[in-house]
Design an enzyme around this catalytic site. Structure first.
Site, short mmCIF file in Angstrom:
data_model
loop_
_atom_site.label_atom_id
_atom_site.label_comp_id
_atom_site.label_asym_id
_atom_site.label_seq_id
_atom_site.Cartn_x
_atom_site.Cartn_y
_atom_site.Cartn_z
N ASN A 153 0.68 -3.48 -5.40
CA ASN A 153 0.71 -1.92 -4.97
C ASN A 153 -0.08 -1.65 -4.28
O ASN A 153 0.02 -0.02 -3.86
CB ASN A 153 0.14 -1.78 -6.46
CG ASN A 153 -1.39 -2.62 -6.83
OD1 ASN A 153 -1.45 -3.41 -5.61
ND2 ASN A 153 -2.39 -1.84 -6.97
N GLU A 251 -11.91 -7.87 -7.04
CA GLU A 251 -11.58 -5.61 -7.39
C GLU A 251 -10.66 -6.19 -8.35
O GLU A 251 -9.40 -6.37 -7.68
CB GLU A 251 -11.12 -5.77 -6.25
CG GLU A 251 -11.66 -4.29 -6.14
CD GLU A 251 -10.09 -3.30 -7.04
OE1 GLU A 251 -9.77 -3.43 -7.96
OE2 GLU A 251 -9.23 -3.37 -5.96
N CYS A 285 -4.57 0.18 -9.36
CA CYS A 285 -6.50 -0.10 -10.18
C CYS A 285 -6.98 1.41 -10.73
O CYS A 285 -7.87 1.26 -11.80
CB CYS A 285 -6.67 -1.67 -10.01
SG CYS A 285 -7.35 -0.78 -8.56
N GLU A 464 -16.48 -4.25 -1.69
CA GLU A 464 -15.66 -4.06 -0.51
C GLU A 464 -16.10 -2.75 0.09
O GLU A 464 -16.89 -2.43 -0.34
CB GLU A 464 -13.93 -4.03 -0.64
CG GLU A 464 -13.35 -5.72 -1.64
CD GLU A 464 -11.84 -4.97 -1.52
OE1 GLU A 464 -11.47 -5.73 -0.11
OE2 GLU A 464 -11.41 -5.06 -2.43
#
Length: 500
Positions: A153, A251, A285, A464
């Site tokens: 995505n 993640e 997300c 991240e």
């Protein structure tokens, strides 16, 4: 499979690889047509690619000075932007995002490379003076080869988020592109070579998680893995990394809460709420899919959201008039459709959308779903509990700040949260109480390379971006140096003369 289809294998240290693994078909989500195929990297092909990356690290990349790494990263960023239109064409064809959304992801990848190029020569260690006769030096050193695993995505954005700090810290990266929509990653890796980065520093393979992902994470030359994806896929990666005792950053998904305060400006907020949930067809997300609104504003808000949503037009990703693209697959459309049905069965009301989108020839064969607003949800409704990963937003009413904090924290997810309003006291109370890795106040989807990003609870661990990610991609080495002759506790015994 037809011979006319475009075929992709792997990008790495070798000019070409002997094809191994099954050929997986790639479908254009907007048309339903199969137009390409990608070689799934099995254990043997993964070994070839990772071994080549390790050889490149030892023979070439480990000897490149930090400022030269920075120069190459900046050059790669420029080349990506030179090919922005081409990469956006590939991405929109491959995953169904609007062309302007895909182009923005190219720009984001370049931004990450430029930011981390600026820190390539700033990885610092420390000196420890715990003993008067010894010095200890702690240095941060690259693993050599690191692995990245991406979801479909946000291919190019997530590629940049992984590649930039990996290169800045001196590693080579082997990326597993998603089996659905890998092609922009292959092209971006080719452009890295065109930019002058040695072949093998950036490598890309693709395939299913239990085949390619497992082989990549388990490979003995891979030092650590950065994974972006869903909870089910993460469990397999966790098991593999645990079995091989390797560091891992995750993640994962979210069912993110958006909290509107009593003083919120509804005229201002509605477009943000819709874009937060419908950008990339809701396949994000970070989508704010649980909107909590003060009870006295609930009817007005849902009315405005429904009216605006009905004007949003799904369509051809390449048409400027389209407001939303396609879902990644027929399987995902069916899943979204089923979750909306189950939400309605549980008491929710569909105020807008709720069905497959068939607005004409442009959407007749693709994987389109209407942008959807659900109202009348309670916390137990599946529409308020399940990450739908489609263009669906649910509205829930609340009565007090303590109540809404408890309800927002009531799920096992904790990736992001949003707060909208101007009551400073309420904002402070919420930001202290919300269990989320990122809390946005009067903004959303504001992700920058300087700010750590990641989740709480089942939304993942590790981060991240920011200074923290530089430590993720390196490991500490401690060197202890004694000044002068080292004493030994058995020195007198070992050096004593023989008895006369």
């Amino acid at each position: 499979m037809s011979e006319h289809l475009l075929r992709f294998e792997a990008v790495g240290a070798a000019e070409s690889y002997t094809g191994r693994g099954e050929l997986l078909p790639l479908e254009n989500p907007a048309t339903g047509a199969t137009y390409a195929e990608v070689r799934e990297a099995d254990e043997e092909l993964v070994d070839q690619v990772v071994t080549g990356a390790a050889d490149t690290y030892r023979s070439t990349w480990s000897e490149v000075e930090p400022l030269e790494r920075a120069r190459l990263m900046l050059r790669w960023a420029d080349v990506l932007m030179d090919h922005q239109g081409e990469l956006a064409d590939i991405e929109s064809t491959d995953v169904g995002h609007l062309h302007r959304e895909s182009a923005a992801d190219v720009g984001a990848a370049a931004r990450w490379l430029r930011y981390f190029a600026g820190v390539a020569d700033k990885t610092e260690g420390q000196s420890v003076t715990a003993h008067p006769d010894r010095s200890a030096f702690v240095t941060r050193e690259p693993y050599g080869v690191v692995a990245g695993v991406n979801s479909f995505n946000g291919n190019l954005l997530m590629f940049g988020m992984k590649a930039a700090p990996a290169l800045a810290t001196g590693n080579c990266l082997v990326l597993k592109a998603p089996e659905l929509g890998p092609l922009s990653s292959f092209r971006a890796a080719e452009l890295a070579v065109e930019a002058g980065i040695p072949r093998g520093v950036i490598s890309v393979v693709s395939g299913r998680g239990h085949v390619t992902g497992a082989a990549l994470v388990a490979h003995p030359e891979v030092g650590m893995t950065m994974f972006t994806g869903g909870l089910n896929g993460a469990r397999g990666v966790i098991e593999t990394s645990a079995a091989h005792v390797k560091p891992l950053t995750l993640e994962l998904g979210g069912k993110n809460a958006v909290i509107l305060l009593d003083d919120v400006d509804l005229d201002r907020i509605v477009p943000h709420l819709l874009h937060s949930n419908f950008v990339k067809c809701g396949q994000s997300c970070a989508a704010g899919s649980r909107v909590f609104v003060p009870r006295r504003l609930a009817d007005e808000l849902t009315g405005r959201m429904a009216a605006a949503t009905r004007r949003i037009k799904p369509g051809d990703p390449f048409e400027h008039s389209s407001d939303m693209g396609a879902l990644i697959s027929e399987q995902q459309v069916a899943r979204v459709e089923d979750l909306v049905r189950r939400a309605v069965d549980g008491g929710a009301t569909v105020l807008a959308g709720g069905r497959r989108a068939h607005t004409g020839p442009a959407t007749a064969k693709g994987h389109f779903f209407e942008p959807t607003v659900l109202a009348g949800l309670d916390d137990d409704n599946i529409g308020a509990r399940e990450e739908i990963f489609g263009p669906v937003v649910g509205v829930l009413a609340y009565d007090s700040l303590d109540e809404v904090v408890a309800r927002a924290n009531g799920l096992d997810f904790g990736l992001t949260a949003q707060i909208w309003g101007d009551d400073i006291g309420a904002i402070h109370q919420l930001t202290r109480g919300l269990e989320a890795g990122t809390v946005w106040v009067n903004t959303y989807r504001s992700v920058h390379p300087s700010a750590p990003y990641g989740g709480f609870k089942r939304s993942g661990y590790g981060r991240e971006n920011g200074a923290e990610v530089l430590r993720t991609y390196t490991r500490a080495r401690t060197t202890v140096w004694s000044h002068g002759a080292a004493s030994h506790p058995y020195g007198d015994l070992l050096g004593a003369p023989a008895a006369s």
